[in-house]
Design a protein around this motif. Structure first.
Motif, PDB file in Angstrom:
ATOM      1  N   TRP A 182       6.721  -3.135   8.635  1.00 39.33           N
ATOM      2  CA  TRP A 182       5.771  -2.568   9.602  1.00 39.33           C
ATOM      3  C   TRP A 182       5.805  -1.043   9.627  1.00 39.33           C
ATOM      4  O   TRP A 182       4.779  -0.397   9.883  1.00 39.33           O
ATOM      5  CB  TRP A 182       6.026  -3.135  10.995  1.00 39.33           C
ATOM      6  N   GLU A 183       6.949  -0.435   9.353  1.00 44.56           N
ATOM      7  CA  GLU A 183       7.024   1.029   9.338  1.00 44.56           C
ATOM      8  C   GLU A 183       6.254   1.638   8.173  1.00 44.56           C
ATOM      9  O   GLU A 183       5.911   2.817   8.214  1.00 44.56           O
ATOM     10  CB  GLU A 183       8.486   1.490   9.233  1.00 44.56           C
ATOM     11  N   ASP A 184       6.005   0.844   7.136  1.00 45.68           N
ATOM     12  CA  ASP A 184       5.445   1.370   5.896  1.00 45.68           C
ATOM     13  C   ASP A 184       4.005   0.942   5.636  1.00 45.68           C
ATOM     14  O   ASP A 184       3.461   1.222   4.569  1.00 45.68           O
ATOM     15  CB  ASP A 184       6.325   0.931   4.717  1.00 45.68           C
ATOM     16  N   LEU A 185       3.400   0.261   6.601  1.00 43.90           N
ATOM     17  CA  LEU A 185       2.034  -0.220   6.400  1.00 43.90           C
ATOM     18  C   LEU A 185       1.058   0.912   6.112  1.00 43.90           C
ATOM     19  O   LEU A 185       0.224   0.824   5.204  1.00 43.90           O
ATOM     20  CB  LEU A 185       1.570  -1.009   7.637  1.00 43.90           C
ATOM     21  N   SER A 186       1.156   2.002   6.874  1.00 40.52           N
ATOM     22  CA  SER A 186       0.217   3.114   6.682  1.00 40.52           C
ATOM     23  C   SER A 186       0.435   3.788   5.336  1.00 40.52           C
ATOM     24  O   SER A 186      -0.533   4.212   4.680  1.00 40.52           O
ATOM     25  CB  SER A 186       0.349   4.136   7.819  1.00 40.52           C
ATOM     26  N   ASP A 187       1.690   3.886   4.901  1.00 35.68           N
ATOM     27  CA  ASP A 187       1.960   4.490   3.589  1.00 35.68           C
ATOM     28  C   ASP A 187       1.415   3.619   2.459  1.00 35.68           C
ATOM     29  O   ASP A 187       0.891   4.130   1.467  1.00 35.68           O
ATOM     30  CB  ASP A 187       3.464   4.697   3.393  1.00 35.68           C
ATOM     31  N   LEU A 188       1.543   2.297   2.610  1.00 41.20           N
ATOM     32  CA  LEU A 188       0.996   1.410   1.586  1.00 41.20           C
ATOM     33  C   LEU A 188      -0.520   1.529   1.538  1.00 41.20           C
ATOM     34  O   LEU A 188      -1.120   1.576   0.456  1.00 41.20           O
ATOM     35  CB  LEU A 188       1.408  -0.035   1.867  1.00 41.20           C
ATOM     36  N   ALA A 189      -1.138   1.617   2.711  1.00 35.85           N
ATOM     37  CA  ALA A 189      -2.593   1.757   2.765  1.00 35.85           C
ATOM     38  C   ALA A 189      -3.058   3.081   2.170  1.00 35.85           C
ATOM     39  O   ALA A 189      -4.160   3.172   1.623  1.00 35.85           O
ATOM     40  CB  ALA A 189      -3.073   1.640   4.206  1.00 35.85           C
ATOM     41  N   ALA A 190      -2.207   4.113   2.274  1.00 35.59           N
ATOM     42  CA  ALA A 190      -2.583   5.452   1.811  1.00 35.59           C
ATOM     43  C   ALA A 190      -2.208   5.714   0.361  1.00 35.59           C
ATOM     44  O   ALA A 190      -2.540   6.775  -0.168  1.00 35.59           O
ATOM     45  CB  ALA A 190      -1.925   6.504   2.704  1.00 35.59           C
ATOM     46  N   CYS A 191      -1.536   4.769  -0.288  1.00 36.59           N
ATOM     47  CA  CYS A 191      -1.025   5.049  -1.639  1.00 36.59           C
ATOM     48  C   CYS A 191      -2.125   5.087  -2.694  1.00 36.59           C
ATOM     49  O   CYS A 191      -1.903   5.536  -3.814  1.00 36.59           O
ATOM     50  CB  CYS A 191       0.048   4.028  -2.025  1.00 36.59           C
TER      51      CYS A 191
END
Length: 202
Positions: A132-141
């Protein structure tokens, strides 16, 4: 028919990301053997080159299979890591992920292992998830178009991803249900003394 599952390990991987699903698959097979049936899963721990590997925190695993000698498998499982950038920068690791995924019927990731699948071009338009902490980073990759939050795992057919850490065990139980039966998945969860639901949002 036995499902051959290969867990690809690398320095810095999160131990529970691999150890949790490892225990789930072995327990499911043990329960079948207790019933006088053939085991469903053969679990292989492998590293590029077959060398020892240290998990995050320093625990070292030895006597591992050489992933270079694995021509095909039914399931490839890629654990996550705290240092995602280091894993993505490991050319040999990424080449191995790409090769084994191409040789596997299904590829699954736990936690930030989704970033390795994304870099290998395996996610694309498929829905996927991660910690859950990394959802935005995955979406932004730039390598994933649909990131799903609030679920323990996402099954996109031949590619599966899971949320953080212990969600990998829930994903593995889903794989037991998918490849064998929901009853076996529930029995396995009971044997492991954990609550599991076939609903990934629970």
């Amino acid at each position: 028919m036995t499902t051959r599952a290969v867990m690809l390990l690398f320095d810095g991987f999160d131990l529970i990301d691999a150890g949790g699903p490892y225990e789930v698959l072995l327990t499911a097979s043990r329960l079948l053997e207790r019933d006088g049936l053939e085991p469903e899963f053969e679990v292989v721990l492998a590293t590029p080159g077959g060398g020892d590997v240290a998990a995050y925190g320093g625990m070292t695993l030895t006597r591992l299979a050489d992933s270079d000698e694995i021509a095909e498998c039914d399931l490839l499982l890629v654990p996550g890591t705290i240092d995602v950038a280091c894993a993505l920068g490991d050319t040999l690791l990424m080449q191995t992920v790409e090769r084994l995924a191409a040789a596997s019927s299904m590829t699954a990731s736990v936690c930030t292992g989704a970033f390795l699948l994304a870099r290998a071009g395996l996610l694309g338009e498929r829905p996927s998830t991660t910690h859950w902490e990394d959802l935005s980073d995955l979406a932004a990759c730039g390598e994933v178009q649909e990131v799903v939050g609030g679920v323990r795992w996402v099954d996109a057919g031949s590619i599966l991803t899971s949320g953080g850490l212990t969600s990998g065990m829930h994903l593995a139980l889903h794989l037991v249900a998918r490849l064998s039966s929901e009853d076996l998945a529930l029995r396995t969860a009971r044997q492991l003394d954990m609550d599991w639901s076939p609903d990934p949002a629970r």
